[in-house]
Design a protein around this motif. Structure first.
Motif, short mmCIF file in Angstrom:
data_model
loop_
_atom_site.label_atom_id
_atom_site.label_comp_id
_atom_site.label_asym_id
_atom_site.label_seq_id
_atom_site.Cartn_x
_atom_site.Cartn_y
_atom_site.Cartn_z
N TYR A 163 0.91 -1.21 0.22
CA TYR A 163 0.14 0.07 0.04
C TYR A 163 0.72 1.25 0.08
N THR A 164 0.28 2.32 -0.28
CA THR A 164 0.94 3.57 -0.55
C THR A 164 0.86 4.54 0.63
N VAL A 165 1.58 5.27 1.07
CA VAL A 165 1.54 6.46 2.17
C VAL A 165 2.55 7.53 1.49
N GLU A 166 1.69 8.69 1.24
CA GLU A 166 2.57 9.83 0.66
C GLU A 166 3.36 9.40 -0.52
N ALA A 167 2.84 8.67 -1.35
CA ALA A 167 3.16 8.08 -2.60
C ALA A 167 4.42 7.24 -2.70
N LYS A 168 4.42 6.65 -1.41
CA LYS A 168 5.86 5.65 -1.25
C LYS A 168 5.08 4.28 -1.11
N LEU A 169 5.78 3.22 -1.67
CA LEU A 169 5.31 1.70 -1.46
C LEU A 169 5.95 1.02 -0.47
N PHE A 170 5.02 0.49 0.58
CA PHE A 170 5.61 -0.05 1.46
C PHE A 170 5.24 -1.73 1.46
N ILE A 171 6.18 -2.37 1.94
CA ILE A 171 5.80 -4.03 1.73
C ILE A 171 5.18 -4.39 3.17
N GLU A 172 3.89 -4.51 3.35
CA GLU A 172 3.23 -5.16 4.35
C GLU A 172 3.52 -6.59 4.89
N ILE A 173 4.34 -6.89 5.80
CA ILE A 173 4.59 -7.97 6.35
C ILE A 173 3.56 -8.72 7.22
N PRO A 174 2.86 -9.63 6.79
CA PRO A 174 2.16 -10.25 7.81
C PRO A 174 2.57 -10.84 9.00
N THR A 175 1.89 -10.63 10.11
CA THR A 175 2.65 -11.31 11.28
C THR A 175 2.76 -12.51 11.43
N GLU A 176 1.80 -13.56 10.56
CA GLU A 176 2.13 -14.72 10.80
C GLU A 176 3.29 -15.39 9.96
N ALA A 177 3.93 -14.37 9.28
CA ALA A 177 5.38 -14.60 8.59
C ALA A 177 6.59 -14.37 9.61
N ILE A 178 6.20 -13.86 10.89
CA ILE A 178 7.02 -13.51 11.72
C ILE A 178 7.13 -14.46 12.75
N GLN A 179 8.63 -14.98 13.16
CA GLN A 179 8.48 -15.87 14.56
C GLN A 179 9.31 -14.99 15.49
N SER B 25 1.66 -3.92 10.25
CA SER B 25 0.56 -3.11 10.86
C SER B 25 -0.72 -3.87 11.20
N ASP B 26 -0.68 -5.18 11.21
CA ASP B 26 -1.96 -5.94 11.60
C ASP B 26 -2.06 -6.17 13.19
N GLY B 27 -1.23 -5.50 13.82
CA GLY B 27 -1.34 -5.38 15.45
C GLY B 27 -0.70 -6.54 15.91
N ALA C 112 4.73 -1.46 13.17
CA ALA C 112 6.10 -1.63 13.63
C ALA C 112 7.10 -1.65 12.28
N LEU C 113 8.33 -1.29 12.42
CA LEU C 113 9.21 -0.94 11.48
C LEU C 113 10.35 -2.28 11.44
N VAL C 114 10.46 -2.85 10.34
CA VAL C 114 11.17 -3.99 10.02
C VAL C 114 12.60 -3.53 9.25
N SER C 115 13.64 -4.02 9.83
CA SER C 115 14.77 -3.78 9.43
C SER C 115 15.92 -4.86 9.46
N PRO C 116 17.03 -4.94 8.92
CA PRO C 116 17.85 -6.22 9.00
C PRO C 116 18.31 -6.06 10.52
N TRP C 117 18.55 -7.16 11.24
CA TRP C 117 19.15 -7.50 12.51
C TRP C 117 20.56 -7.18 12.45
#
Length: 165
Positions: free
Chosen positions: A14-30, A104-106, A113-118
């Motif tokens: 989705y786009t915020v201020e004309a920028k594309l973000f990748i929404e990462i679903p919580t179920e893909a995160i451990q 952003s799914d809670g 929440a912001l995702v970056s390399p560890w």
């Protein structure tokens, strides 16, 4: 030890201020472990990507409130986080950590929440305390920070710089 390669998770774009973000679903995160600061939690997490056989290690930073916020406060904080993310996602420099996506799914609280390399060495203050580098290495790190800061200033980005996440 975490795999440091970048990952792509198929999700909602989705786009915020004309920028594309990748929404990462919580179920893909451990979730693994969390570091709590005064205003945030920084989680060490693993992401399984359909494009990689190994889990990728990422940092997920969620901003927290020190009290129960009103709905208006939550919405205002969301706008600020997404605005800052829209700036961060445009930054491409070896000395600037990449923004990989948002959650952003809670799954990490009320706010995106912001995702970056560890970063295996952690924050700068942790690196200096634990690794206790010699003077040459400290000067090298200082020069790298200065180069990254110069890049940010060339983009008219000015903010507080801290040694913690």
């Amino acid at each position: 030890m975490c795999n440091s390669r970048f990952f792509v998770v198929t999700g909602v774009h989705y786009t915020v201020e004309a920028k594309l973000f990748i929404e990462i679903p919580t179920e893909a995160i451990q979730k693994d472990t969390a570091i709590k600061t005064a205003r945030s939690e920084i989680w060490r997490c693993f992401v399984k990507s359909s494009e990689q056989s190994e889990n990728s290690c990422v940092a997920v930073k969620s901003i927290t409130f020190n009290r129960k916020p009103s709905a208006d406060e939550v919405e205002e904080a969301k706008k600020i986080i997404l605005h800052r993310a829209s700036i961060w996602i445009e930054l491409y420099h070896d000395n600037i950590l990449r923004l990989e996506g948002i959650i952003s799914d809670g799954g990490f609280g009320l706010l995106p929440a912001l995702v970056s390399p560890w970063m295996e060495n952690g924050s700068l203050d942790n690196y200096l305390d634990v690794r206790q580098p010699d003077l040459d290495k400290k000067l090298f790190v200082l020069r790298e920070i200065a180069v990254g800061l110069q890049y940010l200033h060339s983009k008219d980005i000015y903010s507080d710089l801290t040694p913690v996440g």
